[in-house]
Structures are given as C-alpha cells and as structure tokens.
Design a protein around this motif. Sequence first.
Motif, PDB file in Angstrom:
ATOM      1  N   PHE A  69     -36.344  17.579 -22.836  1.00 26.74           N
ATOM      2  CA  PHE A  69     -35.252  16.727 -23.292  1.00 26.74           C
ATOM      3  C   PHE A  69     -34.570  16.104 -22.088  1.00 26.74           C
ATOM      4  N   ASP A  70     -33.799  15.052 -22.332  1.00 22.55           N
ATOM      5  CA  ASP A  70     -33.065  14.371 -21.259  1.00 22.55           C
ATOM      6  C   ASP A  70     -31.734  15.077 -21.023  1.00 22.55           C
ATOM      7  N   TRP A  71     -31.581  15.600 -19.837  1.00 21.78           N
ATOM      8  CA  TRP A  71     -30.412  16.374 -19.416  1.00 21.78           C
ATOM      9  C   TRP A  71     -29.394  15.400 -18.845  1.00 21.78           C
ATOM     10  N   ALA A  72     -28.269  15.232 -19.529  1.00 19.39           N
ATOM     11  CA  ALA A  72     -27.257  14.279 -19.081  1.00 19.39           C
ATOM     12  C   ALA A  72     -26.599  14.733 -17.786  1.00 19.39           C
ATOM     13  N   LEU A  73     -26.168  13.779 -16.990  1.00 20.92           N
ATOM     14  CA  LEU A  73     -25.454  14.040 -15.743  1.00 20.92           C
ATOM     15  C   LEU A  73     -24.190  13.181 -15.736  1.00 20.92           C
ATOM     16  N   ASN A  74     -23.031  13.827 -15.720  1.00 24.18           N
ATOM     17  CA  ASN A  74     -21.760  13.097 -15.726  1.00 24.18           C
ATOM     18  C   ASN A  74     -20.884  13.519 -14.557  1.00 24.18           C
ATOM     19  N   ALA A  75     -20.187  12.555 -13.995  1.00 28.90           N
ATOM     20  CA  ALA A  75     -19.162  12.812 -12.979  1.00 28.90           C
ATOM     21  C   ALA A  75     -17.877  12.153 -13.465  1.00 28.90           C
ATOM     22  N   VAL A  76     -16.778  12.429 -12.796  1.00 30.82           N
ATOM     23  CA  VAL A  76     -15.478  11.928 -13.242  1.00 30.82           C
ATOM     24  C   VAL A  76     -14.693  11.404 -12.048  1.00 30.82           C
ATOM     25  N   VAL A  77     -13.991  10.302 -12.258  1.00 34.19           N
ATOM     26  CA  VAL A  77     -13.033   9.779 -11.284  1.00 34.19           C
ATOM     27  C   VAL A  77     -11.642   9.894 -11.899  1.00 34.19           C
ATOM     28  N   VAL A  78     -10.720  10.477 -11.159  1.00 43.08           N
ATOM     29  CA  VAL A  78      -9.351  10.666 -11.631  1.00 43.08           C
ATOM     30  C   VAL A  78      -8.407   9.962 -10.671  1.00 43.08           C
ATOM     31  N   ARG A  79      -7.460   9.240 -11.226  1.00 41.40           N
ATOM     32  CA  ARG A  79      -6.419   8.611 -10.407  1.00 41.40           C
ATOM     33  C   ARG A  79      -5.070   9.166 -10.806  1.00 41.40           C
ATOM     34  N   ALA A 233     -15.371  20.721 -17.299  1.00 48.48           N
ATOM     35  CA  ALA A 233     -15.879  22.093 -17.248  1.00 48.48           C
ATOM     36  C   ALA A 233     -17.126  22.256 -16.400  1.00 48.48           C
ATOM     37  N   GLY A 234     -17.546  21.185 -15.707  1.00 48.01           N
ATOM     38  CA  GLY A 234     -18.731  21.326 -14.870  1.00 48.01           C
ATOM     39  C   GLY A 234     -19.910  21.840 -15.663  1.00 48.01           C
ATOM     40  N   ASP A 235     -20.552  22.912 -15.161  1.00 46.89           N
ATOM     41  CA  ASP A 235     -21.741  23.462 -15.818  1.00 46.89           C
ATOM     42  C   ASP A 235     -21.435  24.720 -16.625  1.00 46.89           C
ATOM     43  N   ALA A 236     -20.175  24.930 -16.959  1.00 50.06           N
ATOM     44  CA  ALA A 236     -19.833  26.108 -17.760  1.00 50.06           C
ATOM     45  C   ALA A 236     -20.188  25.920 -19.221  1.00 50.06           C
ATOM     46  N   VAL A 237     -20.294  24.659 -19.678  1.00 52.34           N
ATOM     47  CA  VAL A 237     -20.513  24.367 -21.090  1.00 52.34           C
ATOM     48  C   VAL A 237     -21.698  23.427 -21.235  1.00 52.34           C
ATOM     49  N   PHE A 238     -22.583  23.759 -22.174  1.00 53.29           N
ATOM     50  CA  PHE A 238     -23.745  22.935 -22.496  1.00 53.29           C
ATOM     51  C   PHE A 238     -23.754  22.673 -23.994  1.00 53.29           C
ATOM     52  N   ALA A 278     -17.918  17.629 -19.793  1.00 50.65           N
ATOM     53  CA  ALA A 278     -18.777  18.536 -19.043  1.00 50.65           C
ATOM     54  C   ALA A 278     -19.949  17.759 -18.451  1.00 50.65           C
ATOM     55  N   THR A 279     -20.475  18.272 -17.385  1.00 50.33           N
ATOM     56  CA  THR A 279     -21.522  17.563 -16.652  1.00 50.33           C
ATOM     57  C   THR A 279     -22.723  17.235 -17.517  1.00 50.33           C
ATOM     58  N   HIS A 280     -23.167  18.201 -18.327  1.00 45.80           N
ATOM     59  CA  HIS A 280     -24.448  18.047 -19.008  1.00 45.80           C
ATOM     60  C   HIS A 280     -24.330  17.851 -20.514  1.00 45.80           C
ATOM     61  N   MET A 281     -23.142  17.486 -20.986  1.00 39.27           N
ATOM     62  CA  MET A 281     -22.997  17.061 -22.373  1.00 39.27           C
ATOM     63  C   MET A 281     -23.366  15.585 -22.462  1.00 39.27           C
ATOM     64  N   PRO A 282     -23.951  15.152 -23.582  1.00 33.12           N
ATOM     65  CA  PRO A 282     -24.342  13.745 -23.704  1.00 33.12           C
ATOM     66  C   PRO A 282     -23.174  12.803 -23.408  1.00 33.12           C
ATOM     67  N   PHE A 283     -23.433  11.791 -22.601  1.00 36.42           N
ATOM     68  CA  PHE A 283     -22.412  10.816 -22.228  1.00 36.42           C
ATOM     69  C   PHE A 283     -21.795  10.197 -23.484  1.00 36.42           C
ATOM     70  N   PRO A 284     -20.458   9.967 -23.534  1.00 36.36           N
ATOM     71  CA  PRO A 284     -19.486  10.144 -22.460  1.00 36.36           C
ATOM     72  C   PRO A 284     -18.910  11.551 -22.391  1.00 36.36           C
ATOM     73  N   SER A 285     -19.395  12.452 -23.215  1.00 36.83           N
ATOM     74  CA  SER A 285     -19.010  13.857 -23.113  1.00 36.83           C
ATOM     75  C   SER A 285     -17.512  14.056 -23.238  1.00 36.83           C
ATOM     76  N   VAL A 286     -16.880  13.326 -24.141  1.00 35.48           N
ATOM     77  CA  VAL A 286     -15.441  13.474 -24.365  1.00 35.48           C
ATOM     78  C   VAL A 286     -15.243  13.929 -25.803  1.00 35.48           C
ATOM     79  N   GLY A 287     -14.634  15.093 -25.985  1.00 35.10           N
ATOM     80  CA  GLY A 287     -14.426  15.584 -27.337  1.00 35.10           C
ATOM     81  C   GLY A 287     -13.520  16.796 -27.366  1.00 35.10           C
ATOM     82  N   HIS A 288     -13.374  17.338 -28.549  1.00 32.77           N
ATOM     83  CA  HIS A 288     -12.562  18.528 -28.767  1.00 32.77           C
ATOM     84  C   HIS A 288     -13.463  19.698 -29.134  1.00 32.77           C
TER      85      HIS A 288
END
Length: 305
Positions: A69-79, A233-238, A278-288
């Motif tokens: 499967f395709d393993w998502a990779l996400n990073a974050v920029v915070v201002r 959460a980085g790699d704590a959550v998949f 989280a890094t490896h949740m499907p983009f955009p990986s924003v949820g509750h």
Amino acid sequence: MDLDNTSHPVKSSPDELVPSRYAVRIGDIEVLVISDGVLPLPTKMLGHNADPTERAAWLNDMFLPQDAFDWALNAVVVRSGKQTILIDAGLGLDPELNLPRAGQLIKRLEAAGIDLGSVTDVVLTHMHMDHVGGLLVGGVKEQLRPDLKIHVAAAEVKFWEAPDFSHVSMPPGFPDALRAAAKQFRKEYESHLRLFDDEYEVAPGVVVSRTGGHTPGHSVVRVASGKDGLMFAGDAVFAVGFEHPDWFNGFEHDPEEAARVRVRLLQELAQTGGLLVATHMPFPSVGHVAADGDVFRWVPVFWDY
C-alpha cells in the motif's frame, strides 16, 4: 506563510495534480500540512504481530490491496508569533531505495511560497530518515538560516549512537538506510541541535513532548491557541491503530511501549476533541478521534475551502 496565500493555484507538472498542502488555523496560530508524497510498503508493516487473517480482513474492509500500500508522508509548518516552525523534514532523496514518489517536501514548500530561509525552528519527532531526509537534500542546508534551531529529544540523539533494531520488522535495506541518514544528519547539523529531556515550548502555544515507544526519543507536538488544539503525533498513530491499537508497526523499535503510547494519546484526543495530524495518515491527515468501546474511531474533518 500566510493562510491567504497558500490556497492559490500553482503551475504543476502532470505528476503533481494531487493535493499537497492543507491550511488550518488553531486560534491565532497558522498550521500548514504538507505532503511529502508516498512510498510503497508491504501491508505486513501495518501489524506484524497480527493474525494474517485478521490483517487481511481489515485491508479488505478498507478497500486496500493485500500485498502493498502507499504509505503517506506528511510534515507540518507552524507559524506562531514571529517564528516559523517546520515539524519534520520528509524523506529527502535516497537513490538506493528507489522511492520516486516520496521526498517531495522541499519543492512543495516552494510551491506553497515558503522560503527555507524563513524557517526559524525545526522540530523532529524522531530521527528516522523519512523525518530528517529533507534536510540532507543537496543545496538545502545552504538556504537555511545560520541561527536555525533544531529541537529533538536528547534520548533520540543518544539512541542513534548505537541503535537497536532487534524488535523491528522492516523491509530489507531500511535499517542500513536509517543508520546512515541519522549519522549524516548528526554530522551536518550538530551545531544546530537544541536538545530537551521531556518537554519544551518551542514558541507560544507550540510544545514538543517526548513520548518514547516508536523510538526512545519519539515526540509529539501540541499546538494550542484560544479554545483550539491540534496534536502532530508523528509516528505514534497509524490508520490501523484506531481499531487495532495493539498491532505493532514494523518501524517501532519498542512496539509494546509504542502501543501503550498510542492508546494514551488517542484517549487524550478523544477526551479533548482536539485535532490530530500524523505523519502516516492519508493526507491531509486532519481529523478527530472518537472512543468506540475499548478501541477508537477516526473522524476526518470536512475540508474547509
């Protein structure tokens, strides 16, 4: 970075006709999730301690292939205030691994109008190569500020002096690549490192906290402003970790502790109602996160246009 400037269309090549950034506002703090792309991995990586029949059933229920499967990779920029913080730096470019659809962070930061020279701080959730590799791409270091601060847990730096791979279940080649990337990163950025033990406030409302588990120094970043909160959460959550938090991911150096950390963080998010990325949740990986008996349920946000 300005949220008003991150949603404008940019000129893309045909292979870039995919969503690659998503903006969120946490009170007065701007958060931008950036996709570093995807890399293919064996599905066994999702739970190498799980019964193969149960794992196959979960994949079937999720309409995912059984082999890879395709393993998502996400990073974050915070201002926050006058600080622009990059949380993790993506995979970079490792020709030995042949992963052409990953390592997209640097060009996608540029497409989002984020100048590398504007980044005041980098926070590393840990030092696996898909979190530090973008800083090792040729020409990147020269664009960074000479006073750049890179925040990472002291336990993480110590771990990579003699890393233990006895409990992982990785594809061939990955342990050597991880060792090499961590060693190169330490060599090139030693003077920029700012180590913390358990917790450190990087900027107003931006706190990095060591969790351990995935690696000894693995950390999460909590962003809070007003009534709003978000955890990276980085790699704590998949993806599989909501229904099966006790399944071991192949990249976890201490999988039993990682499972305990995962449950603790998911419980926190279910109680607070804060957003999860989280890094490896499907983009955009924003949820509750919702509690569902003894397990959890992922509730993706409705995209805000």
